[in-house]
Design a protein around this motif. Structure first.
Motif, PDB file in Angstrom:
ATOM      1  N   SER A 266     122.274 -51.885  19.666  1.00 34.21           N
ATOM      2  CA  SER A 266     121.942 -51.830  21.162  1.00 34.21           C
ATOM      3  C   SER A 266     120.675 -51.197  21.437  1.00 34.21           C
ATOM      4  O   SER A 266     120.128 -50.033  20.556  1.00 34.21           O
ATOM      5  N   THR A 267     119.891 -51.438  22.410  1.00 33.52           N
ATOM      6  CA  THR A 267     118.900 -50.732  22.812  1.00 33.52           C
ATOM      7  C   THR A 267     118.807 -49.337  22.992  1.00 33.52           C
ATOM      8  O   THR A 267     118.311 -47.978  22.301  1.00 33.52           O
ATOM      9  N   VAL A 268     120.103 -49.041  23.844  1.00 34.21           N
ATOM     10  CA  VAL A 268     120.309 -47.588  23.865  1.00 34.21           C
ATOM     11  C   VAL A 268     120.610 -46.697  22.746  1.00 34.21           C
ATOM     12  O   VAL A 268     120.410 -45.505  22.350  1.00 34.21           O
ATOM     13  N   SER A 269     121.266 -47.434  21.687  1.00 36.60           N
ATOM     14  CA  SER A 269     121.598 -46.622  20.307  1.00 36.60           C
ATOM     15  C   SER A 269     120.400 -46.336  19.593  1.00 36.60           C
ATOM     16  O   SER A 269     120.132 -45.124  19.085  1.00 36.60           O
ATOM     17  N   LYS A 270     119.538 -47.370  19.643  1.00 38.41           N
ATOM     18  CA  LYS A 270     118.210 -47.031  18.916  1.00 38.41           C
ATOM     19  C   LYS A 270     117.254 -46.105  19.654  1.00 38.41           C
ATOM     20  O   LYS A 270     117.048 -45.110  18.799  1.00 38.41           O
ATOM     21  N   LEU A 271     117.418 -46.099  21.115  1.00 35.40           N
ATOM     22  CA  LEU A 271     116.560 -45.126  21.570  1.00 35.40           C
ATOM     23  C   LEU A 271     117.163 -43.617  21.483  1.00 35.40           C
ATOM     24  O   LEU A 271     116.419 -42.753  21.333  1.00 35.40           O
ATOM     25  N   ALA A 272     118.524 -43.851  21.552  1.00 36.63           N
ATOM     26  CA  ALA A 272     119.285 -42.403  21.574  1.00 36.63           C
ATOM     27  C   ALA A 272     118.921 -41.544  20.161  1.00 36.63           C
ATOM     28  O   ALA A 272     118.937 -40.497  20.104  1.00 36.63           O
ATOM     29  N   ASN A 273     118.582 -42.405  19.134  1.00 31.38           N
ATOM     30  CA  ASN A 273     118.367 -41.848  17.927  1.00 31.38           C
ATOM     31  C   ASN A 273     116.497 -41.718  17.465  1.00 31.38           C
ATOM     32  O   ASN A 273     116.532 -41.355  16.399  1.00 31.38           O
ATOM     33  N   SER A 274     116.028 -41.940  18.721  1.00 32.45           N
ATOM     34  CA  SER A 274     114.696 -41.766  18.323  1.00 32.45           C
ATOM     35  C   SER A 274     114.381 -40.339  18.058  1.00 32.45           C
ATOM     36  O   SER A 274     114.998 -39.430  18.918  1.00 32.45           O
ATOM     37  N   PRO A 275     113.194 -39.991  17.570  1.00 32.71           N
ATOM     38  CA  PRO A 275     112.963 -38.488  17.592  1.00 32.71           C
ATOM     39  C   PRO A 275     112.522 -37.719  19.042  1.00 32.71           C
ATOM     40  O   PRO A 275     112.560 -36.749  19.205  1.00 32.71           O
ATOM     41  N   ARG A 276     112.316 -38.789  20.040  1.00 32.18           N
ATOM     42  CA  ARG A 276     112.058 -38.396  21.407  1.00 32.18           C
ATOM     43  C   ARG A 276     113.159 -37.791  22.092  1.00 32.18           C
ATOM     44  O   ARG A 276     113.143 -37.252  22.956  1.00 32.18           O
ATOM     45  N   ALA A 277     114.187 -38.367  21.592  1.00 29.64           N
ATOM     46  CA  ALA A 277     115.406 -38.120  22.281  1.00 29.64           C
ATOM     47  C   ALA A 277     116.081 -36.584  22.340  1.00 29.64           C
ATOM     48  O   ALA A 277     115.976 -35.817  21.425  1.00 29.64           O
ATOM     49  N   PHE A 278     116.552 -36.408  23.496  1.00 30.40           N
ATOM     50  CA  PHE A 278     116.939 -35.004  23.549  1.00 30.40           C
ATOM     51  C   PHE A 278     118.228 -35.115  24.801  1.00 30.40           C
ATOM     52  O   PHE A 278     118.389 -35.854  25.516  1.00 30.40           O
ATOM     53  N   ARG A 279     119.238 -34.040  24.658  1.00 31.63           N
ATOM     54  CA  ARG A 279     120.194 -34.136  25.752  1.00 31.63           C
ATOM     55  C   ARG A 279     120.108 -32.844  26.511  1.00 31.63           C
ATOM     56  O   ARG A 279     119.808 -31.843  25.976  1.00 31.63           O
ATOM     57  N   LEU A 280     120.516 -32.894  27.699  1.00 35.20           N
ATOM     58  CA  LEU A 280     120.640 -31.698  28.620  1.00 35.20           C
ATOM     59  C   LEU A 280     121.866 -30.754  28.051  1.00 35.20           C
ATOM     60  O   LEU A 280     122.848 -31.007  27.866  1.00 35.20           O
ATOM     61  N   LYS A 281     121.345 -29.352  28.042  1.00 36.95           N
ATOM     62  CA  LYS A 281     122.243 -28.431  27.744  1.00 36.95           C
ATOM     63  C   LYS A 281     123.272 -28.684  26.401  1.00 36.95           C
ATOM     64  O   LYS A 281     124.089 -28.663  26.581  1.00 36.95           O
ATOM     65  N   SER A 282     122.591 -29.269  25.470  1.00 38.02           N
ATOM     66  CA  SER A 282     123.211 -29.499  24.365  1.00 38.02           C
ATOM     67  C   SER A 282     124.122 -28.428  23.614  1.00 38.02           C
ATOM     68  O   SER A 282     125.040 -28.789  23.107  1.00 38.02           O
ATOM     69  N   ASP A 283     123.640 -27.308  23.871  1.00 38.95           N
ATOM     70  CA  ASP A 283     124.341 -26.049  23.077  1.00 38.95           C
ATOM     71  C   ASP A 283     125.610 -25.930  23.621  1.00 38.95           C
ATOM     72  O   ASP A 283     126.274 -25.323  23.393  1.00 38.95           O
ATOM     73  N   LEU A 284     126.006 -26.327  25.080  1.00 36.49           N
ATOM     74  CA  LEU A 284     127.197 -26.112  25.806  1.00 36.49           C
ATOM     75  C   LEU A 284     128.441 -26.960  24.693  1.00 36.49           C
ATOM     76  O   LEU A 284     129.580 -26.683  25.112  1.00 36.49           O
ATOM     77  N   GLY A 285     128.098 -27.957  24.079  1.00 35.56           N
ATOM     78  CA  GLY A 285     129.117 -28.806  23.249  1.00 35.56           C
ATOM     79  C   GLY A 285     129.805 -29.903  24.212  1.00 35.56           C
ATOM     80  O   GLY A 285     130.807 -30.315  23.799  1.00 35.56           O
TER      81      GLY A 285
END
Lengths: 294, 423
Positions: A266-285
């Motif tokens: 899916s497009t989202v899977s590919k984009l989610a694994n791109s080097p540009r991808a990040f998540r907000l507050k990912s340190d919170l788990g």
């Protein structure tokens, strides 16, 4: 006299016309032997001499070893359902977002949220010092986390995660303690104080959005969902009829992508694994399923 | 026993003018508060200054304050019944009764705070086992039951003694005890043993379940880093001990003053010292909490401290929590001229209780002023008239229950029952 073509005759013809399987497979970086025996067994499956489950069982581990992450197919279950269902996720490209807030507007009109409640917000921030200034627009719906802190704290199990990954609220069970609002790291939840646009917008109260597929009809005083907590649900009622969430459909810069994160193609899977991808507050788990592209 | 009953009879008839004024003003306050409670129930939480940014406000602060008072009072009573500090036995039953009333008040505050108060039973029916709040609700119910049973056993002897009294106290005593209830060496022993057993069960329940758990409600929230520390529930328990001791000290002094009874000076002074000792531990823990917070350099935590100590609510931190609630009482208890003065100790105790109210507000509110996500609007909260008046009404209700209970139940330690213990 016409000679009858026997199997060995056909084989001779085929050997001359069809390229040698072994030679062809040797050119690929992957195992020749695996390919040959899979082809043999595939013929058996087609002929009905072998069932598909045992075929998958036989080759699953060797395929995983050979192809690693690229191999994602699970053996189908007896009842035909697959083990990994859909997991809805969203990707927002911040380079494409112009900060027009049309997602917020679309969300409000789709979900008919009252004053003070918006399932989607766009945070606008200026970063840097002159002359190196940039304006960052950060659209934020609910992150539909993998481990939602709001679900952890709810005393009555009124908020929970659906199998498709969407975090929902049972407004008929919610007691309005607002602990989930306290616990949400993204400020994605709002309490319905019972306000209405009725004064400025005639007949606002007549229809409510069929959130979670429940038609509640008119918005009355003290009627559910008033007095409970509300949040973005990825427009579940739209997904059910095959439409994208309102914010995705309306985005003028095509900055939002929506789809199945469990499907590697899916497009989202590919984009989610791109080097540009990040998540907000990912340190919170919490494991947010709204992914940003910087 | 005859003489005792006679004395009780006289006591029942003697309702002083001051007492009538006290009851009258409480009823008026409850009525005024009742109007605002009805307003809140009819119009919902729109009558408050709460918002989706600051979803918890004054009522939650009062809720944790009263849970703390209850846990503190109970723990003080267990010092007597479990650890054998019989020098404080005079306030033992009062402590248990205070613990019950404080829990009733605390849960009324929670009920007021629910967006859907009529669904409160959902919290008992649907139990989310990973939710601290769900556990708390169940702990509260068990805890209140335990308190009531323990209070009953503590009062049993006095209730049996009251049976022949020909007044309302006697009537209630007859209702609460069996016809053939007696006081013998054997029942004394049995009651004592049960008090000890219940106290032993109650201690972990009060520390871990009721008040440590209430602290954990806040401490487990990873999104608010100022709460999110392991020390937080411990501070809750210690500050509960501070406020519980202070409240009982104040109640005891006021009661003896009103009834013009003989005051136990030694006990008052020693309780005052104990209150300050708990206060010191509390301050120490808070100091480390802030120290680690500052060195942690976590923006949300720093921002929270900045608001607590320098924001619009800093008067509550420096003025109420630190000056009135800590500096002044410590000075009173240690300064030679005031350390033996009952009135001064009374003031110190009341100030400590007020200080802990400040502590509770400073826990709940500033953490919600800091935006939970950078870039979101900051909170702005001050209770509305409705919130204040509902709080006054619930407070008056608590005092009323306390006063009536104190009148009808034998909560005071009678000299003859004290003799048996042999302090």
């Amino acid at each position: 006299m016409l000679k009858q073509m026997l199997e060995k005759d056909w084989d001779r013809v085929a050997d001359g016309m069809v390229p040698n399987a072994k030679e062809e497979l040797d050119q690929s970086p992957y195992s020749t032997q695996l390919g040959m025996s899979m082809a043999d067994d595939a013929r058996k499956v087609v002929a009905g001499n072998m069932d598909i489950q045992s075929f998958h069982k036989k080759y699953h581990s060797s395929l995983l070893g050979e192809f690693g992450d690229l191999f994602t197919q699970e053996p189908p279950k007896k009842d035909g359902s697959s083990t990994k269902g859909v997991k809805w996720g969203m990707v927002i490209d911040l380079q494409k977002c112009v900060g027009c807030d049309s997602c917020t507007v679309a969300c409000k009109s789709e979900n008919r949220t009252p004053p003070g409640i918006s399932y989607n917000v766009v945070l606008e921030e200026e970063v840097g010092e002159f002359p190196n200034v940039a304006k960052v627009n950060l659209p934020m719906p609910c992150m539909h986390c993998d481990n939602p802190p709001c679900v952890q704290v709810c005393p009555v199990k009124a908020t929970f995660k659906l199998e498709n990954g969407i975090v929902t609220i049972d407004n008929d069970r919610c007691i309005g303690c607002r602990y989930c609002i306290i616990a949400c790291p993204y400020g994605a939840r709002s309490y319905d104080f019972g306000e209405s646009y009725e004064d400025e917008m005639l007949s606002f109260n007549d229809v409510t959005s069929p959130e979670y597929g429940i038609e509640r009809g008119e918005r009355g005083t003290r009627k559910t969902p008033i007095g409970t907590v509300r949040k973005c649900n990825f427009c579940l009622h739209r997904l059910e009829r095959g439409e994208e969430p309102a914010c995705v459909e309306t985005c003028i810069g095509d900055a939002r992508f929506f789809g199945d994160l469990n499907d590697p193609n899916s497009t989202v899977s590919k984009l989610a694994n791109s080097p540009r991808a990040f998540r907000l507050k990912s340190d919170l788990g919490a494991g947010p399923n709204v992914i940003y592209l910087k | 026993m005859e003489a005792y009953a006679k004395q009780e009879l006289q006591k029942g008839q003697k309702s002083s003018a001051a007492f009538k004024w006290w009851i009258g003003s409480l009823v008026v306050l409850l009525a005024v508060g009742g109007y605002f409670i009805i307003e809140r129930l009819v119009f919902g939480l729109e009558t408050t200054n709460l918002s989706s940014i600051t979803p918890w406000g004054a009522w939650i602060a009062f809720y944790i304050f009263f849970v703390g008072l209850s846990a503190g009072s109970f723990l003080l009573s267990s010092l007597i019944y479990v650890f054998g500090m019989y020098q404080y036995e005079r306030i033992g039953k009062m402590a248990l009764f205070t613990a019950v009333v404080c829990m009733i008040v605390a849960l009324t505050f929670v009920l007021m705070d629910l967006g859907r108060p009529e669904r409160f039973m959902n919290a008992m029916v649907f139990w989310n086992v990973i939710s601290i709040l769900a556990w708390e609700i169940h702990f509260y119910v068990v805890y209140i039951t335990l308190l009531v049973v323990e209070l009953y056993i503590a009062m049993r002897e006095d209730l049996v003694r009251l049976r022949p009294a020909n007044n309302i106290r006697g009537k209630i005593a007859r209702m609460l005890t069996f016809k053939n209830s007696t006081i013998t060496e054997e029942t004394k022993k049995r009651d004592h043993r049960w008090m000890k057993i219940l106290g032993i069960f109650g201690i972990p329940l009060a520390i871990l379940g009721v008040h440590g758990g209430t602290g954990a409600l806040f401490a487990v929230v990873g999104a608010r880093s100022a709460w999110n520390t392991g020390l937080f529930p411990i501070i809750f328990v210690v500050s509960a001990m501070v406020s519980g001791t202070a409240l009982l000290l104040a109640i005891y002094i006021i009661k003896t003053k009103v009834t013009k009874a003989q005051i136990d000076r030694k006990m008052v002074i020693s309780l005052g010292k104990m209150m300050i000792a708990f206060l010191f531990i509390d301050l120490l823990l808070q100091f480390y909490e802030y120290l680690v917070g500052v060195y942690g350099l976590e923006p949300h935590h720093l921002h929270n401290m900045a608001i607590q100590m320098g924001g619009p609510y800093s008067w509550s931190f420096w003025g109420v929590q630190m000056f009135l609630g800590a500096v002044v009482p410590i000075f009173i208890v240690f300064y030679k001229k005031t350390s033996e003065n009952i009135n001064a100790i009374l003031i110190a105790a009341i100030l400590v209780v007020i200080g802990i109210i400040g502590v509770r507000f400073n826990i709940v509110v500033p953490s919600q002023i800091v935006p939970v996500f950078e870039g979101m609007p900051a909170g702005d909260y001050f209770p509305t008239l409705n919130e204040w008046m509902v709080s006054v009404g619930i407070g008056a209700m608590g005092l009323l229950i306390f006063t009536i209970g104190d009148r009808l139940l034998p909560l005071e330690e009678k000299p003859e029952s004290l003799e048996g213990e042999g302090s």
